[in-house]
Motif scaffolding. Structure first.
Motif, short mmCIF file in Angstrom:
data_model
loop_
_atom_site.label_atom_id
_atom_site.label_comp_id
_atom_site.label_asym_id
_atom_site.label_seq_id
_atom_site.Cartn_x
_atom_site.Cartn_y
_atom_site.Cartn_z
N ALA A 764 -3.44 57.60 -28.93
CA ALA A 764 -2.52 57.60 -30.07
C ALA A 764 -1.49 56.48 -29.95
O ALA A 764 -1.17 55.80 -30.94
CB ALA A 764 -1.82 58.95 -30.18
N GLN A 765 -0.99 56.25 -28.74
CA GLN A 765 0.03 55.21 -28.57
C GLN A 765 -0.57 53.81 -28.73
O GLN A 765 0.06 52.93 -29.30
CB GLN A 765 0.67 55.36 -27.19
N LEU A 766 -1.79 53.61 -28.22
CA LEU A 766 -2.45 52.31 -28.43
C LEU A 766 -2.68 52.04 -29.91
O LEU A 766 -2.48 50.92 -30.39
CB LEU A 766 -3.77 52.27 -27.66
N SER A 767 -3.09 53.06 -30.63
CA SER A 767 -3.29 52.90 -32.08
C SER A 767 -1.97 52.55 -32.76
O SER A 767 -1.93 51.69 -33.65
CB SER A 767 -3.87 54.18 -32.67
N ASP A 768 -0.90 53.22 -32.33
CA ASP A 768 0.41 52.98 -32.94
C ASP A 768 0.89 51.56 -32.64
O ASP A 768 1.43 50.87 -33.52
CB ASP A 768 1.40 54.02 -32.39
N VAL A 769 0.69 51.12 -31.39
CA VAL A 769 1.11 49.77 -31.01
C VAL A 769 0.32 48.72 -31.80
O VAL A 769 0.87 47.73 -32.28
CB VAL A 769 0.94 49.57 -29.49
N LEU A 770 -0.97 48.94 -31.94
CA LEU A 770 -1.81 47.99 -32.67
C LEU A 770 -1.39 47.91 -34.13
O LEU A 770 -1.36 46.82 -34.72
CB LEU A 770 -3.27 48.42 -32.55
N TRP A 771 -1.06 49.05 -34.72
CA TRP A 771 -0.60 49.05 -36.11
C TRP A 771 0.74 48.33 -36.24
O TRP A 771 0.94 47.52 -37.14
CB TRP A 771 -0.50 50.49 -36.61
N ALA A 772 1.67 48.62 -35.32
CA ALA A 772 3.01 48.03 -35.41
C ALA A 772 2.98 46.52 -35.18
O ALA A 772 3.75 45.78 -35.81
CB ALA A 772 3.94 48.70 -34.40
N MET A 773 2.11 46.04 -34.29
CA MET A 773 2.11 44.61 -33.97
C MET A 773 1.32 43.78 -34.96
O MET A 773 1.53 42.56 -35.04
CB MET A 773 1.53 44.40 -32.57
N LEU A 774 0.41 44.39 -35.70
CA LEU A 774 -0.43 43.60 -36.60
C LEU A 774 -0.23 43.98 -38.06
O LEU A 774 0.31 43.20 -38.85
CB LEU A 774 -1.90 43.77 -36.22
N MET A 775 -0.65 45.19 -38.43
CA MET A 775 -0.65 45.56 -39.84
C MET A 775 0.75 45.62 -40.42
O MET A 775 0.97 45.19 -41.56
CB MET A 775 -1.36 46.90 -40.01
N ARG A 776 1.70 46.12 -39.65
CA ARG A 776 3.06 46.21 -40.20
C ARG A 776 3.64 44.81 -40.44
O ARG A 776 4.35 44.59 -41.43
CB ARG A 776 3.94 46.99 -39.23
N VAL A 777 3.30 43.85 -39.55
CA VAL A 777 3.77 42.48 -39.74
C VAL A 777 3.17 41.88 -41.01
O VAL A 777 3.84 41.22 -41.81
CB VAL A 777 3.40 41.63 -38.51
N GLY A 778 1.86 42.12 -41.23
CA GLY A 778 1.22 41.58 -42.42
C GLY A 778 1.69 42.22 -43.70
O GLY A 778 1.78 41.57 -44.75
N LEU A 779 2.03 43.51 -43.64
CA LEU A 779 2.45 44.21 -44.85
C LEU A 779 3.91 43.92 -45.22
O LEU A 779 4.30 44.16 -46.36
CB LEU A 779 2.25 45.72 -44.67
N ARG A 780 4.72 43.45 -44.27
CA ARG A 780 6.14 43.20 -44.57
C ARG A 780 6.36 41.86 -45.27
O ARG A 780 7.44 41.63 -45.82
CB ARG A 780 6.93 43.22 -43.26
N VAL A 781 5.38 40.97 -45.24
CA VAL A 781 5.56 39.66 -45.87
C VAL A 781 5.55 39.83 -47.39
O VAL A 781 4.89 40.72 -47.93
CB VAL A 781 4.44 38.70 -45.40
N ASP A 782 6.30 38.96 -48.09
CA ASP A 782 6.41 39.10 -49.55
C ASP A 782 5.06 38.80 -50.22
O ASP A 782 4.10 38.36 -49.60
CB ASP A 782 7.51 38.16 -50.09
#
Length: 821
Positions: A764-782
């Protein structure tokens, strides 16, 4: 349930095979795979057996076929498989097949030898043309002086590589030309200078492209050299040095006219060699293509024929040498098929006297046969990796079909990852008949063989992912959360409720970064989530604390259920082998030891979940403290979970303490009592089956006479078995070691099951880290650049998810599930 629950019932059968029909009968038996042969010639060496000549002939055929396959693969000709498993060839076709293969091998070797010879000549002529072309620029002489050159007889007038045409300036001048490997050129020049003391001149130049070595076939870079020397003795030295450096020496022409004639002759011969070599290769390919049509089936036929003769070498001849006698283990359910196979083999051979069989009684332990299909085979392989069970023991593979993927899914609980794994396995299952999958590389073939295991592992992971409410580390709100945030505001409650509990107002919300929901406030908690964990926990700061507590207790509960189930399976073995004393003296004490300690721990966990609510949670005692106090007998009253807890715990400890000596000493003392009291006490053993002939338990149980049957057959059997020495010390030591291992294993294995919680947390933590480091960065861009950035981010997220979370984490959970089983 047949062999799914327990291995097949086996019997020992004796086959009487006529000498003329033995080959056909064993071929029919082999195609059906019914029996396992016993070696009746154990004291005879392999070289002294009857059919050793036929085995050598099969090995010779295997050598020829291996050579054919090698040549076919070298020519890049595909091997058509044809029939997947052709039967062994009839005896009348064996000599014909051997003659054909030997003739084909001889023809192939002759054609290949001619091809290599032509190819070597072609390479030598090609090298010679390059030498003439490059060395032409080395020496520039005036044509008018050429007729005045004086010559002396050549040094050696032998083969092409031993002589060189010499051209003199004066009376003693000679030339040697040829090719040398690029890496040896510098050392070659220094050696010539030192050996000839300056009486030779070396001129060399590099060829434009690499050439193939006629001797080794290696493509390397070459230097063309021309050596001019004075004197016959120096010429001998030059030739020896060229031989030492493996130079390719070629004749050097005397005149320009001679060089031109040689060049024209070389071009003509090269063209002729190209034509002949091309036709030779076409003929060789035609021969190989014809051989490739049947080589696959012949390889299988020769292997089957060799296996038949190996089995025939295990048979013994009768006194007349006209009949072979074989002993085989066969499932009782397949005896009819065994008779039909013998009749089929006798009919194919055209024998007038058919082969036949009969069953013979035995006291040996039969081999274990567990039938599998393509679904159960993978799970059976997991069980067999530890060891094949004894004859007629309970087969754990049936239960592993459920427990193995479930324990894996507990550690790999994620809806998204499980669904991806399920789709991959489903793709393998739907294409399982594709020949490229079953013949692919080792890693792909390993996945293919475990496709049904992967299918269930993915399916169970989808279920546990729903329970954990995890999908690529995000929660899924399917049914609506059971928590209501607006009910925490003070405006919705009366003044008495506001004084009783801590509620929120605008100031609290504005000045606190973290707000706590209180389930004791009316309307905040409206009931549990219908399936799994409430999605609101994904937003909570104490999410990890809550999940750790839940998964840790869940791991202990699953582990104790799993271990208790394993002990209960042993009871079925004792009932089947009619060893009821093992139930009372081993299995029941083991269950009492397990349940009175760790079963009580599970009871406390479930009891606390059911009895204590949000209103009484602050006064709920710690299960860990209560469990420790159970062994410490504290003098002070700790309150406890329920009334009378102290008396219940003391009773459980007393039962545990009493079960340990029974576990250590009960079975050895009972067997000693049976052994010493067999003349005074009768023990009912109707229908007892001997499983292990050298077991001390059997010595004791068969020591007394059978009262119920009262026949002499049992007495004879007892007389044979009781002649063995009864070793009480060995029985006692074995039981003590087993008991110590079990008691310590209960503690260590219970802790070991916490890996279910640890790996689930890590996943669960690896999945969370992967989401936070990749997908969240891509989704925050305008929105302007977000889409362009999101495409590579999604691709990288998918790749890392597959390689890290699916393959690496999946393999880790797979190995830990194997360890727990």
């Amino acid at each position: 349930m047949g062999s799914l629950f327990r291995s097949e019932t086996m019997c020992l059968a004796q086959l009487f095979l006529q000498s003329g029909t033995a080959y056909e009968c064993l071929s029919a038996l082999g195609e059906k795979g019914l029996v396992q042969f016993r070696d009746l010639n154990q004291n005879v060496s392999s070289f002294q057996r009857k059919f050793v000549g036929e085995v050598k002939r099969c090995e010779e055929l295997e050598r020829i076929l291996a050579y054919l396959v090698q040549e076919i693969n070298r020519a890049d000709i595909p091997l058509p498989e044809g029939e997947t498993s052709p039967p062994a060839p009839p005896l009348k076709q064996v000599l014909e097949m051997q003659e054909q293969l030997q003739k084909l091998e001889a023809e192939l070797r002759e054609v290949t030898k001619n091809k290599e010879r032509l190819r070597k000549n072609l390479l030598e002529l090609t090298e010679y043309t390059h030498v003439l072309r490059v060395s032409k620029a080395f020496v520039r002489r005036d044509v008018q002086f050429e007729p005045t050159y004086e010559e002396f007889p050549p040094l050696e007038n032998d083969s092409l590589l031993d002589y060189s045409c010499m051209q003199r300036l004066g009376a003693k001048l000679g030339f040697v030309s040829g090719l040398i490997n690029q890496g040896k050129a510098e050392a070659f020049g220094k050696t010539l200078w030192r050996a000839c003391r300056g009486h030779s001149i070396v001129t060399h130049a590099e060829l434009e492209g690499p050439l193939e070595d006629p001797e080794t076939g290696e493509v390397i870079k070459w230097y063309v050299f021309l050596i001019s020397f004075w004197g016959e003795q120096i010429g001998h030295k030059v030739k020896k040095i060229c031989d030492c450096y493996h130079c390719h020496v070629y004749p050097y022409p005397n005149t320009a006219e001679e060089r031109r004639e040689i060049q024209e002759g070389l071009n003509t011969r090269i063209q002729d060699l190209y034509t002949v070599l091309h036709k030779t290769e076409d003929y060789l390919r035609q021969v190989l293509c014809k051989a490739a049509e049947s080589v696959y089936s012949r390889v299988i036929q020769v292997k089957k024929m060799k296996a038949i003769y190996h089995m025939l070498n295990m048979c013994s001849f009768d006194v007349t040498n006209k009949c072979l006698i074989a002993e085989v283990w066969c499932p009782e359910a397949d005896l009819h098929e065994l008779r039909l196979a013998l009749e089929e083999g006798s009919r194919e051979s055209g024998a007038s006297i058919p082969s036949f069989m009969n069953t013979i009684p035995t006291k040996e332990t039969p081999p274990t046969l567990i039938r599998t299909n393509k679904f159960t085979e993978g799970f059976q392989n997991i069980v067999d990796a530890y060891g094949v069970g004894s004859y007629r023991e309970v087969n754990p593979a049936l239960f592993t079909i459920v427990t193995f993927p479930f324990l894996f899914a507990v550690m790999f609980g994620d809806l998204g990852h499980g669904f991806v794994m399920f789709l991959f396995a489903l793709l393998l299952v739907l294409n399982e008949d594709h020949p490229r999958l079953s013949q692919s590389q080792e890693i792909v073939r390993m996945f293919f063989n475990g496709r049904y295991i992967l299918l269930l592992m993915g399916l169970f992971s989808v279920y546990t992912g729903l329970i954990y409410n995890d999908c690529f580390s995000k929660s899924v709100n399917l049914f609506g959360s059971g928590w209501n945030v607006s009910a925490m505001y003070s405006s919705g409650h009366s003044a008495a409720e506001q004084r009783k509990v801590m509620l929120w107002n605008d100031s609290v919300v504005r000045h606190n970064r973290v707000l706590q929901l209180d389930p004791s406030v009316p309307g905040v908690f409206r009931g549990p989530y219908p399936l799994g964990i409430d999605p609101i926990w994904n937003l909570a700061t104490n999410r990890l604390t809550f999940l750790n507590s839940f998964k840790m207790k869940m791991s202990v509960i699953l582990g104790i259920i799993h271990m208790t189930f394993g002990v209960i399976l042993g009871i079925f073995n004792h009932l089947h082998f009619r060893k009821k004393f093992n139930i009372y003296l081993v299995s029941i004490p083991e269950l009492l030891f397990m349940l009175c300690i760790f079963g009580y721990l599970v009871f406390m966990i479930v009891y606390k979940w059911l009895v204590y609510s949000a209103e009484t949670s602050r006064v709920a005692p710690s299960i860990l403290i209560e469990f420790i106090n159970m062994f410490l007998f504290p003098a002070s009253d700790t309150g406890g979970l329920y009334p009378g807890q102290e008396h219940v715990q003391r009773l459980l400890l007393v039962i545990t303490a009493l079960s340990v000596p029974v576990l250590f000493l009960g079975k050895p003392l009972f067997l000693l009592w049976l052994h010493r009291g067999r003349s005074c006490f009768g023990v009912s053993r109707s229908g007892y089956t001997l499983v292990r002939k050298d077991s001390e338990e059997e010595v004791s149980l068969l020591g007394s006479q059978d009262i119920e049957e009262g026949n002499n057959q049992m007495e004879d059997g007892c007389r044979e078995v009781t002649c063995e020495e009864f070793n009480f010390g060995e029985i006692l030591m074995t039981q003590v070691i087993h008991s110590i291992e079990y008691c310590l294993g209960c503690i260590s294995n219970t802790a070991s099951y916490l890996r279910l919680w640890a790996l689930s947390l890590a996943h669960a933590q690896l999945s969370d880290v992967l989401w936070a480091m990749l997908m969240r960065v891509g989704l925050r861009v305008d929105t302007t650049y977000g889409v362009l950035l999101l495409l590579p981010v999604i691709a990288l997220f998918a790749v890392l998810t597959i390689f890290i979370l699916l393959i690496m984490e999946g393999l880790s959970a797979f190995l830990h599930a194997i360890r727990l089983h």
